[in-house]
Design a protein around this motif. Structure first.
Motif, short mmCIF file in Angstrom:
data_model
loop_
_atom_site.label_atom_id
_atom_site.label_comp_id
_atom_site.label_asym_id
_atom_site.label_seq_id
_atom_site.Cartn_x
_atom_site.Cartn_y
_atom_site.Cartn_z
N LYS A 1 -73.54 5.45 -10.49
CA LYS A 1 -72.72 6.49 -10.83
C LYS A 1 -73.79 7.52 -11.35
CE LYS A 1 -69.68 7.41 -14.78
NZ LYS A 1 -68.45 6.98 -15.64
N GLY B 1 -68.03 11.71 -11.63
CA GLY B 1 -66.63 11.38 -11.42
C GLY B 1 -66.41 10.62 -10.13
N ASP C 1 -66.68 6.99 -10.62
CA ASP C 1 -65.51 6.45 -11.12
C ASP C 1 -64.58 6.23 -10.16
OD1 ASP C 1 -66.77 6.40 -13.61
OD2 ASP C 1 -65.72 8.04 -14.57
N HIS D 1 -64.18 16.23 -3.58
CA HIS D 1 -64.24 16.07 -5.38
C HIS D 1 -64.80 17.36 -5.86
CE1 HIS D 1 -63.00 11.65 -5.11
NE2 HIS D 1 -63.55 11.78 -4.08
N ASN E 1 -56.37 12.49 -9.87
CA ASN E 1 -56.82 11.26 -10.18
C ASN E 1 -56.19 10.61 -11.26
OD1 ASN E 1 -59.20 11.52 -8.52
ND2 ASN E 1 -60.56 12.69 -9.81
N ARG F 1 -72.20 16.68 -16.55
CA ARG F 1 -73.32 17.24 -16.09
C ARG F 1 -73.90 18.51 -16.41
NH1 ARG F 1 -72.19 18.86 -11.45
NH2 ARG F 1 -70.27 17.70 -11.23
N LYS G 1 -69.96 23.21 -15.31
CA LYS G 1 -69.59 22.68 -16.40
C LYS G 1 -69.39 23.52 -17.72
CE LYS G 1 -68.89 18.54 -14.42
NZ LYS G 1 -67.42 18.24 -14.19
N GLY H 1 -79.50 12.62 -21.27
CA GLY H 1 -79.64 11.27 -20.58
C GLY H 1 -78.42 10.93 -20.22
N GLU I 1 -63.03 23.04 -12.22
CA GLU I 1 -63.13 21.51 -12.57
C GLU I 1 -62.07 20.91 -11.23
OE1 GLU I 1 -64.92 18.84 -12.91
OE2 GLU I 1 -65.20 19.68 -14.83
N CYS J 1 -61.05 17.98 -10.78
CA CYS J 1 -60.08 17.18 -11.51
C CYS J 1 -60.18 17.22 -13.08
CB CYS J 1 -59.68 15.79 -11.02
SG CYS J 1 -58.43 14.80 -11.90
N GLY J 2 -61.47 16.62 -13.06
CA GLY J 2 -62.12 16.18 -14.52
C GLY J 2 -61.39 14.97 -14.76
N ASN K 1 -62.97 13.35 -17.71
CA ASN K 1 -63.12 13.14 -19.27
C ASN K 1 -62.11 13.68 -20.29
OD1 ASN K 1 -65.94 12.20 -19.36
ND2 ASN K 1 -66.47 13.98 -18.74
N1 LIG Z 1 -74.74 12.06 -19.31
C1 LIG Z 1 -73.68 11.29 -18.88
N2 LIG Z 1 -73.95 9.94 -19.27
C2 LIG Z 1 -72.87 9.22 -19.28
N3 LIG Z 1 -71.64 9.45 -18.52
C3 LIG Z 1 -71.62 10.63 -17.98
C4 LIG Z 1 -72.80 11.69 -18.31
N4 LIG Z 1 -72.26 12.64 -17.48
C5 LIG Z 1 -71.11 12.60 -17.21
N5 LIG Z 1 -70.87 11.44 -17.30
C6 LIG Z 1 -69.39 10.60 -16.82
O1 LIG Z 1 -69.38 11.10 -15.32
C7 LIG Z 1 -68.12 11.10 -15.33
C8 LIG Z 1 -68.01 12.59 -14.95
O2 LIG Z 1 -66.53 12.92 -14.38
P1 LIG Z 1 -65.93 14.20 -14.28
O3 LIG Z 1 -64.62 14.01 -13.54
O4 LIG Z 1 -65.83 15.08 -15.33
O5 LIG Z 1 -67.06 15.18 -13.27
P2 LIG Z 1 -67.65 15.33 -11.92
O6 LIG Z 1 -68.22 16.64 -11.98
O7 LIG Z 1 -68.98 14.39 -12.12
O8 LIG Z 1 -66.94 14.87 -10.64
C9 LIG Z 1 -66.21 15.40 -9.51
O9 LIG Z 1 -65.65 14.49 -9.10
C10 LIG Z 1 -64.58 13.96 -10.10
C11 LIG Z 1 -63.84 12.92 -9.28
O10 LIG Z 1 -62.82 13.52 -8.41
C12 LIG Z 1 -63.82 15.15 -10.61
O11 LIG Z 1 -62.91 14.77 -11.45
C13 LIG Z 1 -64.41 16.28 -11.09
O12 LIG Z 1 -63.72 17.55 -11.30
C14 LIG Z 1 -65.53 16.54 -10.06
O13 LIG Z 1 -66.36 17.87 -10.46
C15 LIG Z 1 -67.51 10.72 -16.39
O14 LIG Z 1 -67.12 9.53 -16.31
C16 LIG Z 1 -68.27 10.73 -17.66
O15 LIG Z 1 -67.90 10.18 -18.50
#
Ligand SMILES: Nc1ncnc2c1ncn2[C@@H]1O[C@H](COP(=O)(O)OP(=O)(O)O[C@H]2O[C@H](CO)[C@@H](O)[C@H](O)[C@H]2O)[C@@H](O)[C@H]1O
Length: 767
Positions: A290, A293, A296, A444, A530, A589, A594, A643, A666, A668-669, A671
């Motif tokens: 991972k 998102g 996940d 995504h 999502n 990220r 972000k 980290g 974003e 979806c997002g 968090n």
């Molecule tokens: N440093 C860190 N340590 C631990 N965990 C961390 C972390 N940084 C991020 N995460 C985790 O990574 C996930 C991030 O998910 P997001 O949906 O917010 O963004 P992401 O831009 O990666 O996903 C893309 O895909 C998803 C899924 O479709 C969309 O929701 C989103 O809008 C799109 O940008 C969350 O579970 C968060 O807790």
């Protein structure tokens, strides 16, 4: 005609629906003739099937007259088709009803006998298993790997298309002496342009003796054993024609009905007759891999689809040594940039989902840097991944049975797997293979597209005319090669992860150069918000809240549990433990998307407030450095954790009062969804999925879920956050209301899975 219908033993609705079928009344018209009847009384269903007599065309495609003629032919005999049957047809109908009743009675009898025999067999088996359990299971494993080897040898093996060799692949059997015992056909490879090869060494099996593993029951496609198909086609769900497929679906339904009658259990799957084989393909999949998102979603959406009754597989690269998946004993070789690369398939069955991992030296040990390396390194990895993934349904027998291509839909995700729909078309469908397999591409994040110079086309091993799918011009990149563009054009359906983002993608600002293609393909685009994995992200059972002073909590224990988590977080991070000081969290990220720079701009204002700020993230080095600097400058107020720590993400989500998401865009997002489930209030830039999911707080009617601001501007952020802090301090009741509304939402994947199912069905019946 209606007089005949009224004398039938149908319910009022059934009659209305049949009448609608015959007379074209859309109000009562079921989408497909059999779907509406599945959950009715068995007798009625059986009669209706008899009525239609395996007439398996989708009723949409039939004219009322066609149906009427068919009805007469079946019920009153062919002679009545042209004339008006009158009384004769009534009599014939009565006779037919009587006959059907007798058939039903006989069928019931037979089922009872089968049930008794099954019980007998299973009791004998049980007593034998006691003593020979180990031997048995070893034998079963051996058998399934024989099946698997066999499927491989005749599978999508080596075939060329008209333009010469697209890719070469050879099977490398683990043990040379393995021989198929149970598969119906062998060595039925496919050669030029899908030409069928003679099938040899056919060992027919009696499907009734081959009981699928329990978890597959009722969901696997029906197997049709055929002598004259290539072996991998012969083991699939007889879908040479969608009409046949529909009929097969009916038969399958009948089996399920009878099975459940026998065992007297199991409600029908939620998906009803829409049950499908689904293969989600993703470059990352939590909890194994991972970066954000996407991981996940790949780890949780499939489970929700499986809960609805679909047979679901996830295919992901194997980046490290994972505990659960086992070597499936299959080796394949794929050409990537002219080099032979061997891959091995690993497999696990968890929470109703088949997880298949593709292992090869290119993926090994990059779990911490999945998208690392130069552009060509990444491109080659994704080419290999997509080539291997598209063939998984032939090669990897999950639970002993390969998925095959029957009723199959691939769900590809982002540019990394956007080549999969293209390979499905170029290698298979253009060659008359996998004709009824469909592909869905999920966006995504459109900002990453797999761009490169046009010359990159030479790496993807496709016929020359495919270059136009990839070629794109935009004012920034000029003419270039674009993988996402090709995937979007080729996929049968396109999904993105919120309605707001679906709209934004069509604009020049939101489409990142692909808005033209997205607009052209608007008809196949759908936004689906999502969900969240409510086992993984649930304060009541969160495994990361069971130590170091943290605690699990629920809505009922929120007023004690959350403050305890907050204190534990402050302690763990070395911040002053002040229950009344609001803790603001940020997780994500560290990049332009972000909006971390907006937080940076707001820092001088924030440190003037009585707040604590905790930021967790990795990404751009300058932004990482900025986090460290904030911490060192404001030791008593700011923590900048550089980290990737899933545990810390969970703890911040539980311990913080407010979650900040000033994303520029974003899709979806996740968090903000996690935050609301933990009683943490989101403050977000109202964009994409954030706007869809965070209804702004309205103090007048005490509604809403958080605070939003309408442009990516630090002052707007400050304004929204200021109101939020004020409410936190001054209006405790309102705050609790916000928490309660957030925590009591249904944020699970179940609703989204139902929407995905609609897309799967739409793709299935699309030409
Ligand atoms: N440093 C860190 N340590 C631990 N965990 C961390 C972390 N940084 C991020 N995460 C985790 O990574 C996930 C991030 O998910 P997001 O949906 O917010 O963004 P992401 O831009 O990666 O996903 C893309 O895909 C998803 C899924 O479709 C969309 O929701 C989103 O809008 C799109 O940008 C969350 O579970 C968060 O807790």
């Amino acid at each position: 005609m209606m007089a005949s219908l009224s004398s039938l033993p149908f319910t009022v609705e059934t009659k209305a629906e049949i009448s609608a079928l015959l007379h074209g009344n859309n109000r009562h018209r079921p989408r497909f003739p059999f779907v509406a009847y599945r959950q009715r009384k068995y007798k009625e269903v059986a009669f209706y099937k008899d009525f239609t007599c395996g007439f398996s065309l989708c009723c949409d495609k039939l004219s009322g007259e066609h149906l009427r003629r068919h009805w007469r032919a079946q019920v009153a005999g062919p002679e009545s088709v042209d004339g008006e049957g009158g009384d004769e047809s009534e009599d014939a109908l009565q006779i037919s009803i009587e006959k059907s009743k007798k058939v039903l009675a006989a069928q019931k009898d037979l089922l009872q006998q089968i049930a008794e025999r099954r019980k007998l067999v299973s009791s004998i088996k049980d007593s034998v298993i006691d003593t020979t359990e180990n031997e048995e299971s070893n034998q079963q494993k051996a058998d399934s790997s024989k099946n698997l080897e066999f499927a491989s040898s005749g599978g999508a093996g080596t075939f060329d298309n008209q333009n010469g060799s697209i890719f070469s692949e050879s099977t490398v059997p683990k043990t040379a002496d393995k021989v198929s015992r149970t598969l119906p056909s062998a060595a039925g490879g496919v050669s030029n342009a899908g030409e069928k090869q003679p099938v040899q060494n056919i060992t027919k099996i009696d499907p009734s003796t081959e009981i699928p593993p329990k978890h597959l029951k009722g969901t696997i496609s029906r197997t049709v054993w055929s002598d004259d198909l290539p072996s991998f086609l012969a083991t699939t769900s007889g879908t040479s024609d969608p009409n046949t497929e529909m009929h097969e679906g009916l038969l399958g339904t009948e089996h399920e009905e009878t099975d459940s009658q026998i065992e007297d259990i199991k409600p029908p799957p939620l998906a009803g007759t829409n049950v499908m084989n689904v293969i989600l393909v993703s470059a990352e999949c939590a909890p194994w891999s991972k970066t954000g998102g996407l991981g996940d979603v790949a780890g949780s959406l499939p489970k929700a689809l499986a809960r609805r009754g679909h047979r679901v597989m996830v295919v992901a690269p194997k980046y490290d040594n994972y505990a659960e998946p086992q070597d499936a004993g299959i080796r394949k070789i794929y050409k990537v940039a002219g080099q032979d690369v061997e891959v091995t398939y690993f497999q696990a069955f968890i929470d109703g989902v088949d997880f298949v991992f593709i292992e090869c030296p290119m993926f090994r040990h990059i779990g911490n840097n999945i998208y690392g390396g130069n552009r060509l390194d990444i491109l080659k990895r994704m080419i290999l991944f997509c080539k291997a993934a598209v063939e998984v349904p032939w090669h990897v027998p999950c639970g002993g049975v390969c998925y095959g291509d029957g009723n199959l839909v691939f769900i590809a995700n982002d540019w990394h797997t956007a080549l999969l729909p293209v390979y499905l078309k170029a290698y298979y469908r253009d060659n008359g293979l996998m004709k009824y397999t469909r592909s869905i591409l999920v966006i995504h994040n459109i900002a990453h597209q797999g761009r490169g110079p046009v010359d990159d086309f030479s790496y993807v091993d496709l016929p020359q005319h495919y270059i136009d799918l990839f070629r794109l011009y935009d004012p920034v990149g000029g003419e270039h090669f674009n993988i996402f563009a090709a995937g979007l054009k080729t996929a049968d359906r396109v999904v993105t992860v919120s309605h707001g983002y679906a709209r934004e993608l069509k604009t020049p600002e939101g489409g990142w150069g692909l808005h033209g293609i997205i607009n052209e393909n608007d008809w196949k685009l759908r936004g689906i918000v999502n969900g969240i994995d409510t086992r993984e992200w649930n304060p009541q059972c969160d495994a990361h809240l069971t130590s170091d002073g943290y605690t699990n909590y629920s809505l009922e224990t929120l007023h004690t549990g959350k403050p305890q988590c907050k204190a534990a977080l402050q302690k763990e991070l070395g911040l002053p433990i002040h229950p009344e000081v609001p803790v603001i969290g940020f997780i994500g990220r560290l990049d332009h998307q972000k909006g971390v720079d907006l937080i940076a701009e707001a820092i001088p204002w924030m440190v003037g407030q009585d707040v604590q700020l905790i930021m967790l993230g990795t990404g751009r080095q300058d932004l990482e450095q900025m986090l460290r600097q904030f911490e060192s400058q404001h030791q008593d107020k700011i923590r900048g954790w550089v980290g990737f720590s899933v545990r810390t993400a969970h703890r911040i989500t539980a311990g913080a009062d407010i979650l900040l998401m000033p994303s520029r865009f974003e899709p979806c997002g996740l968090n903000q969804l996690y935050a609301m489930n933990y009683g943490t209030i989101p403050v977000v830039h109202a964009v994409g999925g954030l706007r869809d999911t965070i209804q702004p707080f309205n103090p007048y009617d005490e509604s809403g879920l958080g605070w939003t601001f309408d442009s990516a501007d630090a002052n707007k952020l400050i304004h929204a956050l200021g109101n939020c802090l004020w409410t936190y301090r001054e209006y405790k009741k309102s705050w609790e209301g916000l928490q309660r509304r957030g925590m009591t939402q249904d944020l699970s994947w179940d609703h989204a899975a139902q929407n995905y199912e609609e897309v799967l069905v739409a793709a299935k019946y699309q030409w």
